[in-house]
Design an enzyme around this catalytic site. Structure first.
Site, mmCIF file in Angstrom:
data_model
loop_
_atom_site.group_PDB
_atom_site.id
_atom_site.type_symbol
_atom_site.label_atom_id
_atom_site.label_comp_id
_atom_site.label_asym_id
_atom_site.label_seq_id
_atom_site.Cartn_x
_atom_site.Cartn_y
_atom_site.Cartn_z
ATOM 1 N N LYS A 38 0.839 -1.209 0.000
ATOM 2 C CA LYS A 38 0.000 0.000 0.000
ATOM 3 C C LYS A 38 0.874 1.259 0.000
ATOM 4 O O LYS A 38 2.055 1.196 0.360
ATOM 5 C CB LYS A 38 -0.934 -0.013 1.209
ATOM 6 C CG LYS A 38 -0.208 -0.004 2.554
ATOM 7 C CD LYS A 38 -1.163 -0.310 3.706
ATOM 8 C CE LYS A 38 -0.425 -0.284 5.036
ATOM 9 N NZ LYS A 38 -1.275 -0.795 6.137
ATOM 10 N N TYR A 251 14.160 30.163 8.911
ATOM 11 C CA TYR A 251 12.952 30.796 9.449
ATOM 12 C C TYR A 251 12.944 30.775 10.970
ATOM 13 O O TYR A 251 13.332 29.782 11.578
ATOM 14 C CB TYR A 251 11.704 30.060 8.948
ATOM 15 C CG TYR A 251 11.506 30.161 7.458
ATOM 16 C CD1 TYR A 251 11.319 31.392 6.834
ATOM 17 C CD2 TYR A 251 11.485 29.012 6.673
ATOM 18 C CE1 TYR A 251 11.138 31.470 5.469
ATOM 19 C CE2 TYR A 251 11.299 29.083 5.299
ATOM 20 C CZ TYR A 251 11.123 30.320 4.702
ATOM 21 O OH TYR A 251 10.946 30.404 3.353
HETATM 22 C C1 LIG Z 1 -0.581 -1.766 6.821
HETATM 23 C C2 LIG Z 1 -1.123 -3.084 7.199
HETATM 24 C C3 LIG Z 1 -0.261 -4.182 7.392
HETATM 25 C C4 LIG Z 1 1.245 -4.062 7.325
HETATM 26 O O1 LIG Z 1 1.784 -3.471 8.451
HETATM 27 P P1 LIG Z 1 3.355 -3.489 8.722
HETATM 28 O O2 LIG Z 1 3.520 -2.981 10.098
HETATM 29 O O3 LIG Z 1 3.951 -2.537 7.722
HETATM 30 O O4 LIG Z 1 3.834 -4.863 8.505
HETATM 31 C C5 LIG Z 1 -0.832 -5.408 7.653
HETATM 32 N N1 LIG Z 1 -2.170 -5.557 7.736
HETATM 33 C C6 LIG Z 1 -3.024 -4.523 7.569
HETATM 34 C C7 LIG Z 1 -4.483 -4.752 7.668
HETATM 35 C C8 LIG Z 1 -2.528 -3.260 7.311
HETATM 36 O O5 LIG Z 1 -3.373 -2.223 7.167
#
Ligand SMILES: *Cc1c(COP(=O)(O)O)cnc(C)c1O
Length: 358
Positions: A38, A251
């Protein structure tokens, strides 16, 4: 967007990602692997990463349908699970692109099109999406009634697995064990994310899901040095100038030179993914030495105090990476008051990705 003349590069080692997958597989023998790509594989590039891993993992997952379509368009053939909720507008896409949906509410049974495959999602304590465990019996009946759809898996998600030995992890694990009693014939049960896979020795069911782990980081504060960060972010010094003691930088003039010396300006800022919260905290590796970033992080630049070292302009600077002594994403997360996931997903498309596969 293609950068013709990028100011900085994220070097991504595809084989390091593969090595991390193999290391995780050895720790969880016999378990299937779902690679979570993702958010463009936490900015590592979902298609490139997925294609490199495809022969070595069993599943991919994305947050939404668009990200899943991107994988299919890139030629990824393995099953893709979409974590997000199905909507009427996206129902057809699951079929067109052969995606596996998540059903996490009763209404979803009616939204999906005939013969769509899906996984059931139970909320055992994450408090985000999914059926309540008390609904297991009823959901089972709904699944049986909706034979026009194909239930190919069931999953849940941990809320506190970043923390080794957290009692709520065991509680959630037990709740899921109760739930799956109702779904004995469902072929694929999965719950563990990177945190659970690396910090806990309990039953990981049929498959583990890893996003951060394959990229070389554990989630949470426990650093596992057997995972190797795959991304190194580098830039070059745009300018090096003398600075007099007492002269302010950036800044709000939050920093003033403590002595006469040299100041470097590096063309990356929060517009590229350097959190502003790292102002006056970040350390940057130049010629094998860590130098303090000084003054507020700006949108396009950070400044680094070189002390008495007159480093030539155009010298390489490693911002993030962890190799050869540079700060890694754990360091960024710790000093920037965030987590490694956010550090990586903050990296914007202005940073050009370059891949190595050796
Ligand atoms: C993002 C996500 C993961 C992966 O998480 P990590 O900590 O990066 O391994 C697994 N399951 C679900 C449902 C997620 O949303």
């Amino acid at each position: 967007m293609k950068n013709h003349f990028p100011n900085s590069y994220a070097e991504i080692e595809l084989n390091t990602i593969l090595e991390n997958i193999n290391t995780l597989k050895k720790r969880l023998p016999g378990k299937k692997v779902l690679s979570v790509v993702k958010c463009d594989a936490y900015r590592h590039g979902a298609v490139r990463v997925s294609k490199h891993l495809e022969e070595h993992v069993d599943w991919f997952a994305t947050a939404n349908v668009d990200e899943a379509i991107q994988l299919r368009m890139g030629g990824v053939k393995k099953p893709v699970l979409v974590f997000g909720v199905p909507r009427y507008e996206t129902a057809a896409a699951y079929q067109t692109h052969n995606l596996t949906a998540t059903i996490s509410h009763k209404t979803h049974f009616d939204i999906l099109m005939d013969s769509t495959r899906y996984h059931l999602n139970f909320d055992t304590g994450m408090g985000r999406l999914g059926f309540d465990p008390s609904e297991a019996e009823e959901v089972r009946q709904l699944a049986v009634m909706h034979q026009r759809l194909v239930c190919s898996g069931i999953y849940s998600h941990f809320a506190t697995a970043d923390d080794p030995g957290h009692p709520f992890v065991t509680e959630q694990h037990n709740r899921f064990k109760e739930v799956i009693k109702y779904f004995a014939e469902v072929p694929l049960k999965h719950m563990s994310n990177t945190g659970a896979s690396t910090n806990y020795d309990f039953d990981h069911f049929d498959m583990f899901r890893t996003g951060l782990g394959m990229l070389g980081y554990n989630s949470g504060e426990t650093r596992h040095d057997w995972l190797k960060p795959a991304l190194t972010w580098k830039s070059r010094l745009a300018q090096v100038r003398p600075i007099k003691k007492g002269k302010p930088v950036s800044y709000t003039s939050s920093w003033k030179a403590t002595e006469d010396g040299w100041l470097a300006t590096i063309p990356v800022g929060y517009g590229d993914g350097v959190p502003r919260s790292l102002s006056n905290r970040l350390k940057v590796l130049i010629n094998g030495k860590l130098y303090p970033q000084v003054g507020n992080v700006t949108m396009d630049y950070i400044m680094v105090f070189l002390g008495q070292d007159k480093v030539p302009a155009d010298s390489e600077a490693t911002l993030l990476g962890g190799k050869e002594g540079a700060w890694n994403a754990y360091d960024w997360a710790e000093h920037g008051n965030t987590n490694v996931h956010e550090v990586l997903t903050n990296i914007t498309p202005r940073v050009e990705k370059v891949y190595t596969d050796f």
